[in-house]
Design an enzyme around this catalytic site. Structure first.
Site, PDB file in Angstrom:
ATOM      1  N   HIS A 337       0.853  -1.191   0.000  1.00 23.23           N
ATOM      2  CA  HIS A 337       0.000   0.000   0.000  1.00 23.23           C
ATOM      3  C   HIS A 337       0.882   1.232   0.000  1.00 23.23           C
ATOM      4  O   HIS A 337       1.972   1.223   0.580  1.00 23.23           O
ATOM      5  CB  HIS A 337      -0.901  -0.003   1.248  1.00 23.23           C
ATOM      6  CG  HIS A 337      -2.064   0.935   1.139  1.00 23.23           C
ATOM      7  ND1 HIS A 337      -1.948   2.286   1.371  1.00 23.23           N
ATOM      8  CD2 HIS A 337      -3.361   0.710   0.830  1.00 23.23           C
ATOM      9  CE1 HIS A 337      -3.132   2.850   1.217  1.00 23.23           C
ATOM     10  NE2 HIS A 337      -4.001   1.924   0.885  1.00 23.23           N
ATOM     11  N   ASP A 393      -7.852  -4.635  -0.318  1.00 24.36           N
ATOM     12  CA  ASP A 393      -8.487  -4.996  -1.578  1.00 24.36           C
ATOM     13  C   ASP A 393      -8.968  -6.440  -1.645  1.00 24.36           C
ATOM     14  O   ASP A 393      -9.577  -6.831  -2.623  1.00 24.36           O
ATOM     15  CB  ASP A 393      -7.536  -4.684  -2.741  1.00 24.36           C
ATOM     16  CG  ASP A 393      -7.320  -3.189  -2.883  1.00 24.36           C
ATOM     17  OD1 ASP A 393      -8.322  -2.475  -2.787  1.00 24.36           O
ATOM     18  OD2 ASP A 393      -6.183  -2.748  -3.054  1.00 24.36           O
TER      19      ASP A 393
END
Length: 475
Positions: A337, A393
């Site tokens: 991320h 996700d």
């Protein structure tokens, strides 16, 4: 030779910079562990023999920060993230507590207005949002004007901009530049009305984008359901008497909406503020944010995770896949991320939600592959050393289990993120110093001044990326 900048004299909380080109010393104030980039405009020097005119050496230093890796563009009260520690808080409240005890709309109130509402405040806010969910009858024609295979994000991005055409009272270009910046009672009422409309209609627009793809009639938002319950109803209703969405799935979607409501200065929120800084109407600003979120590096990431898992096929294929990733032959989605250098704090909540959903829908066949990938990657030094921890996700597994099409996943990201966009937009509009249009600098590295050459004297430039491509045409 020394030079002090304003408010920095005799302060230990400052940065001393020595310009080795000139020998001058500059003292720059540090406030909240930040320095003002504009302070470096005072750090100038005469042009040297190696400088170009375009370098503007005598006009002060510019701060280069490609991708905004360490540039703060605004002071905010809204969301705090500590990527190293895996911390996410809305207005100071840990995301874990909100996911456990709050609801999406209550957290929406918190993000926009700064505090958790009382019963009366929440009741009023919820009523306003839900009552503003109904679309004008003309919208049916707008949605049906798209091709049958149009991507729902293309439809939704267009729909937000289209929505603004109905409300001239929300347009500073028509009503005056101070429409939302005055901060008086009338201005705040006008602003809040647009906020109710955008949050309320976000689910309606998303459901219409879904149903037009299915060839179904549109559904008027029902009464008596929650925000996420109304959304599921509008998507799924097929005429069943007394139909109600499954409460487990309704709750799961509400939690996911809460987790996605805001994430500080991400690409789409920054896009909304960039557009909003020109004092465009909020519908156009939200449409711009929607377009930004459409990209595969942002809102399209959870769709990419599912496509990756489908391509892996089974847990047995995970080791070979990870080796391909290490050789840069394939891309690992759902890990790593831009902000979080440890596990995304939302990922733990999502795992719990997934268990609740799978108890109703049955376990997704990709779950075993996802978990095998997760377990292998977090034990592999290659990924550990690069801080590629699993991130949020993986919620795509939940969406898939609930029956949402893959290309609808980004839409499920947009609907709740409208809240975060509006929270940041409202904060900017009401900033006590007013709104200043965002105008970044650049470092010009192109050609220096040159004279126009007549066409018969030009030398052709035929190099990759330096001339237009020849495009084949069909009949």
């Amino acid at each position: 030779m020394g030079q002090d900048l304003p408010s920095s004299k005799n302060s230990a909380n400052s940065l001393t910079v020595v310009d080795n080109r000139t020998g001058k010393k500059y003292t720059i104030p540090i406030t909240r562990n930040s320095i003002p980039a504009t302070a470096f405009k005072a750090v100038s020097a005469p042009k040297s023999s190696t400088d170009r005119d375009e370098d503007e050496t005598d006009k002060g230093l510019r701060v280069a920060d490609k991708g905004f890796l360490n540039t703060a563009v605004i002071e905010s009260h809204i969301t705090y993230i500590d990527g190293e520690a895996g911390v996410l808080r809305y207005r100071g409240y840990p995301i874990e507590q909100l996911a456990e005890q709050s609801s999406f709309l209550e957290s929406a109130y918190l993000l926009i207005y700064g505090s958790l509402p009382t019963n009366n405040q929440f009741s009023s806010f919820e009523t306003e949002v839900l009552q503003h969910g109904i679309m004008h009858a003309d919208a049916a024609g707008f949605f049906r004007s798209f091709r049958y295979d149009a991507h729902p994000m293309a439809i939704l991005t267009s729909a937000f901009a289209y929505l603004g055409s109905y409300y001239s009272e929300a347009n500073p270009s028509l009503e005056g530049q101070t429409l939302f910046t005055k901060g008086d009672k009338a201005s705040l009422q006008n602003m809040d009305k647009q906020i109710y409309r955008l949050i309320g209609k976000a689910t309606t627009l998303a459901a219409m984008a879904y149903r037009v793809r299915q060839g179904r009639e549109f559904v008027t938002p029902p009464t008596g359901l929650s925000y996420t319950g109304s959304f599921l109803y509008q998507m799924d209703y097929l005429g069943h008497e007394d139909y109600r969405p499954n409460p487990v799935l309704e709750h799961a979607l509400d939690v996911l909406f809460l987790l996605h409501a805001d994430h500080e200065m991400n690409a789409s929120s920054t896009t909304v503020l960039q557009a909003g800084s020109s004092l465009v109407d909020p519908y156009s600003a939200v449409s711009a944010g929607c377009a930004s979120l459409y990209g595969p590096l942002h809102g399209g990431a959870n769709e990419a995770v599912i496509r990756m898992l489908i391509s892996i096929g089974s847990p047995a294929n995970v080791p070979a896949f990870l080796e391909s990733v290490k050789k840069r032959e394939k891309v690992l989605s759902g890990f790593g991320h831009r902000v979080y250098k440890t596990s995304d704090p939302r990922s733990y909540i999502i795992r719990k939600v997934a268990d609740e959903v799978f108890a109703v829908t049955g376990k997704d066949e990709l779950l075993d592959t996802a978990m095998a990938l997760h377990d292998a990657a977090i034990k592999d030094q290659y990924f550990v050393s690069r801080k590629l921890a699993p991130n949020v996700d993986f919620c795509g597994l939940i969406y898939r289990a609930m029956g949402f099409p893959l290309d609808f996943f980004p839409v499920l990201f947009v609907v709740p993120r409208v809240v975060g966009w509006l929270a940041h937009w409202r904060q900017m509009m009401l900033h006590p110093d007013g709104v200043k249009i965002w105008r970044p600098r650049q470092i010009y590295v192109g050609a220096e001044k040159r004279d126009y050459v007549p066409v018969d004297q030009r030398v052709p430039v035929d190099a990759p990326k330096m001339s237009p491509s020849v495009v084949p045409h069909s009949g």
